[in-house]
Scaffold this motif. Structure first.
Motif: not given
Length: 99
Positions: A59, A70, A86-89
């Motif tokens: 992350i 991530g 992937y997008e965490i935020d």
């Protein structure tokens, strides 16, 4: 072992790997992962690298993108090879989450 967030000029954000037998003297082992600056920013801050469910996760909080990304993939002890990103935020509200 210890990972440190960094950036490599003209390449992109990176996570660097170090090891120590006594926590006083550290040996640089090299980058475990280097990103593409166009996709994942210039510098990766506050990396969180850990094993989960038979694979590894990384992350990062990339500068200047104002998001948290991530990555999951494989780690051979020296190099992390991401398989999924992937997008965490995606909105800049969460910074430097830790496992």
């Amino acid at each position: 072992m210890q990972v440190i967030g960094a950036g490599i000029k003209d390449q992109g954000g990176a996570v660097l790997l170090y090891q120590s037998a006594n926590l006083r003297h550290w040996e640089y082992l090299g980058p475990i992962c280097i990103g593409d600056r166009q996709e994942t920013g210039d510098i990766w801050e506050c990396p969180d690298f850990f094993a989960i469910d038979g694979q590894h996760a990384l992350i990062i909080s990339p500068i200047p993108l104002r998001r948290v990304i991530g990555l999951t993939g494989s780690f051979d002890g020296r190099v992390f090879r991401p398989h999924t990103r992937y997008e965490i935020d995606a909105g800049g509200c969460l910074y430097a989450p830790q496992s």
